[in-house]
Design an enzyme around this catalytic site. Structure first.
Site, PDB file in Angstrom:
ATOM      1  N   THR A 192      -0.210   4.785   0.413  1.00 14.78           N
ATOM      2  CA  THR A 192      -0.558   5.815   1.387  1.00 14.78           C
ATOM      3  C   THR A 192      -0.378   5.300   2.805  1.00 14.78           C
ATOM      4  O   THR A 192      -0.981   4.312   3.195  1.00 14.78           O
ATOM      5  CB  THR A 192      -2.009   6.272   1.179  1.00 14.78           C
ATOM      6  OG1 THR A 192      -2.164   6.723  -0.165  1.00 14.78           O
ATOM      7  CG2 THR A 192      -2.363   7.383   2.131  1.00 14.78           C
ATOM      8  N   ASP A 242       0.850  -1.185   0.000  1.00 14.83           N
ATOM      9  CA  ASP A 242       0.000   0.000   0.000  1.00 14.83           C
ATOM     10  C   ASP A 242       0.890   1.241   0.000  1.00 14.83           C
ATOM     11  O   ASP A 242       1.928   1.261   0.660  1.00 14.83           O
ATOM     12  CB  ASP A 242      -0.895  -0.018   1.241  1.00 14.83           C
ATOM     13  CG  ASP A 242      -1.847   1.160   1.267  1.00 14.83           C
ATOM     14  OD1 ASP A 242      -2.184   1.661   0.184  1.00 14.83           O
ATOM     15  OD2 ASP A 242      -2.223   1.577   2.368  1.00 14.83           O
TER      16      ASP A 242
END
Length: 747
Positions: A477, A475
């Site tokens: 963010t 991921d």
């Protein structure tokens, strides 16, 4: 939902069936949450009038929530239970030792060691061999015979070392993992309303009567009843197995269940069941109770068998025919439970025992190698014995031409036993007793080295599987970036600002409509809070992209909270929540004159295609042609994107009262003919340690790093184990989120 020790949890289920000073009891709420859809709606209407009536019974406010007084919170915990679920009982050290002993290589070593030890203590009697011929082979020196036990003992010692190292590592890491899990659960927070303030509290502190705010992406920690919702859709597959999303409305279905995911929309719910009294808690409790009931049933059966044996002993003086009859009757009585439903269930439970642990890549290869070496060693040992026997027979009965004498038979048997011992020695030497120990020690060393890097590995084989990783799907963010988004550029009032402009440089009309759109078209659960420490940065709560827009309003010297106070969430006429299909969020306000105004925000490349006007430097809208859109993409959006900024477009549309109420279900028509307010560029800075970490990954053989939506092409069965082992390896770096990281390995 938080896990905790099992002590005192059962009592919450059994004893707290009274309502205390509340208008409904724990039993009433549990029975209510077992209903679904129209049944639950009818039960609430019949017993409480509506959701507000249920709130009144639980002494809470649907708007301001609980008061938050410690005495009230403790009382609710006493009456309705705490939001805790007992964890699964950990494996004991002896169970881990037994699991380690199941390795095929170790089993082969154990058998070889036992056979070698047994034969090493066999000492044949001396006899007169002069008339029985001389041995063609197999005779050993006296010193070798005395030291024959060392081989088997050394193998057993190596097996013990491997088993103890593996079991102790698993036991210690399991203990550390449980501590880390407890710490993570304590840090899990959920948004509730207490005393009229929106706050985040630990999941374990949520009590019955709390008013919780739910939004897209949330995992519901408790059961509850919907108070107010905006296009709320829930994934209940974890409880029902149905993959279709369930839409929750106050008119049709308002039951929200723990363990389910919010896939779309937002809303408020009244917490009605927590911990072991919630639907997830009931399932966990039943699973735990089944295990205990099995143990209790086994103990009862043993006691019954002992009583029957005592009765049978007292009746031993009876006639033989009566004894036989009673024995048959007793056997029939004892066998009866096996034919009953309970017995059938017990047999089914034994048959459906949990599957064996899947082997890692290295374990599979080592097991295959050990079996191959074992087979080869067995063949070679058999050939060795046959050759020795043949040489002995040829030398004794052909070369020496001796007859088979009956008195020499014990001597010949001794020779054959010696030949067999030599064959077993060949087999033992062929089995690589040092290989499992070497692999275990090397993996344990790797685990220790990873611990120094703040990586906690739960199982040794997970460390080995991680070493096969060639692609990391992480991921972005919050994992690669700081997850603190800020608006740094804006195309506003027909001008591209490289930094947030001063308010006096913008038309007042444009500024007013921008702040109004930001205030109502961002989730009300998203807020900018004051810093925890003096001089620190403001805290961002909720969706980080929306936090950036709220921060833009603050930078423009406007208070978005004043807008929300004037237009509370309950007054929003219609909300189109963000999802992967729309890629935008829209909120509709109804004006006093009967007209409507809709604010939209979303991906700039999508929302700009739906705009037919744009606000100018004077604050007036002008026509926005496709050619103008192409120019904006080339001169504004692409330069922002090339600098690593996320571009968000904000727009609005007015629906005159003269045209009547639009068809709000026709989204294609509603989300068209918009007027563009601005396009902003949002920055999420990369964590300072990420570039060096990526370089280390490249040196370690990681050839691809991408987002989870672009997994490398690999069969699912290949990726499943690596993904599971990635969960067994948790990163404890500050701010890192192990749950957002998946690893695909070439196996």
């Amino acid at each position: 939902m938080a896990n905790n020790s099992y002590s005192g949890v059962k009592n919450a289920v059994v004893e707290n069936n009274h309502g205390g000073d509340f208008g409904c009891s724990l039993k009433d709420l549990r029975s209510l949450m077992e209903l679904r859809g129209a049944e639950g709606l009818g039960k609430i209407g019949e017993s409480y009038g509506d959701v507000h009536g249920l709130c009144a019974r639980l002494k809470t406010s649907p708007v301001d929530g609980l008061s938050g007084q410690p005495a009230d919170i403790e009382k609710r915990k006493t009456v309705f239970g705490e939001n805790l679920i007992p964890p699964k009982k950990p494996k004991t050290f002896l169970q881990l030792v037994w699991e380690a002993l199941q390795d095929v290589t170790l089993i082969i070593l154990e058998v070889a060691a036992i056979v070698s030890l047994g034969l090493s203590f066999y000492q044949p009697e001396d006899a007169d061999r002069t008339n029985c011929g001389r041995a063609a082979g197999g005779m050993e020196e006296e010193g070798e015979a005395e030291a024959g036990w060392i081989e088997g003992a050394a193998i057993l010692l190596s097996v013990v070392c491997v088993v103890l190292v593996t079991a102790f590592n698993d036991w210690s890491k399991e203990k550390q993992f449980r501590g880390l899990q407890s710490r993570i659960e304590q840090e899990q927070k959920f948004t509730v309303v207490r005393g009229g303030q929106v706050i985040q509290i630990p999941v374990a502190e949520i009590v019955v009567g709390d008013v919780a705010q739910v939004k897209y992406g949330d995992l519901l920690p408790t059961d509850g009843v919907l108070i107010q919702g905006n296009d709320l859709k829930i994934d209940e597959s974890s409880l029902t197995g149905e993959s279709d999303l369930v839409k929750k409305t106050q008119a049709k279905d308002l039951m929200l269940l723990s363990g389910t995911h919010v896939m779309e929309g937002s809303g408020k719910m009244l917490v009605t069941a927590v911990g072991v009294n919630s639907q997830t808690g009931i399932i966990f409790t039943l699973l735990g109770a089944n295990d205990e009931e099995e143990d209790d049933e086994e103990e009862k059966k043993k006691k019954e068998e002992k009583k029957k044996q005592r009765k049978n002993k007292k009746q031993e003086g009876a006639a033989e025919n009566r004894k036989k009859a009673k024995a048959q009757d007793g056997a029939a009585v004892e066998m009866q439970p096996l034919n009953s439903d309970e017995g059938g269930d017990a047999e089914e439970k034994k048959k459906t025992s949990p599957p064996k642990k899947e082997k890692s890549v290295l374990q599979g290869k080592l097991t295959k190698l050990a079996v191959q070496i074992g087979k080869a060693g067995l063949v070679m040992s058999a050939i060795t014995v046959l050759i020795l026997v043949a040489l002995f027979a040829v030398d004794t009965f052909w070369v020496q031409n001796l007859p088979w004498v009956k008195d020499c038979t014990p001597i010949y048997v001794q020779f054959f036993v010696k030949f067999f011992i030599i064959g077993v020695t060949v087999l033992v030497v062929a089995v690589p007793e040092g290989l499992p120990l070497a692999v275990t020690i090397s993996l344990a060393y790797s685990v220790k080295k990873m611990m120094k890097d703040n990586n906690l590995v739960r199982h040794l084989d997970a460390c080995e599987t991680m070493g096969n990783a060639t692609a990391i799907c992480s991921d972005k963010t919050g994992t690669l970036t700081m997850n603190r988004m800020t608006v740094v550029q804006a195309f506003l009032a027909d001008k591209h600002f490289r930094k947030v402009p001063e308010p006096d440089k913008l038309p007042p009309a444009t500024l007013d409509i921008l702040v109004l759109g930001i205030g109502v078209n961002c989730a009300y659960t998203t807020n900018i809070m004051s810093p925890e420490k003096e001089g620190g940065l403001p805290r961002q709560v909720g969706n980080k992209t929306e936090c950036a827009l709220l921060g833009l309003a603050s930078d423009l010297k406007r208070d978005y909270q004043a807008v929300r106070n004037e237009i509370p969430e309950e007054k929003l006429y219609k909300v189109y929540t963000f999802n992967s299909v729309r890629k935008s969020m829209s909120t509709v306000l109804k004006n006093a004159d009967g007209s409507y105004r809709m604010f939209s925000k979303g991906a700039s490349e999508i929302l700009l295609k739906k705009c037919c006007k744009i606000l100018t430097a004077s604050g007036e809208p002008k026509v926005f042609r496709p050619r103008d859109r192409d120019d904006m993409v080339a001169k504004v959006i692409e330069p922002m994107a090339s600098e690593g900024l996320r571009t968000i477009c904000m727009a609005y549309r007015d629906f005159p009262a003269s045209e009547g109420e639009p068809d709000w279900d026709d989204e294609a028509d509603i989300l068209s003919r918009l007027t563009c307010i601005c396009v902003v560029g949002i920055e999420d800075p990369v964590r300072p340690e990420v570039p060096d970490a990526i370089r280390k990954c490249q040196r370690a053989g990681i050839t691809r790093i991408s987002s989870p939506t672009r997994l490398p092409a690999a069969p699912p069965q290949r990726c499943s184990r690596a993904i599971r082992d990635a969960r067994d390896t948790r990163c404890k770096h500050r701010g890192a989120r192990g749950s957002g990281m998946h690893i695909a390995a070439e196996q």
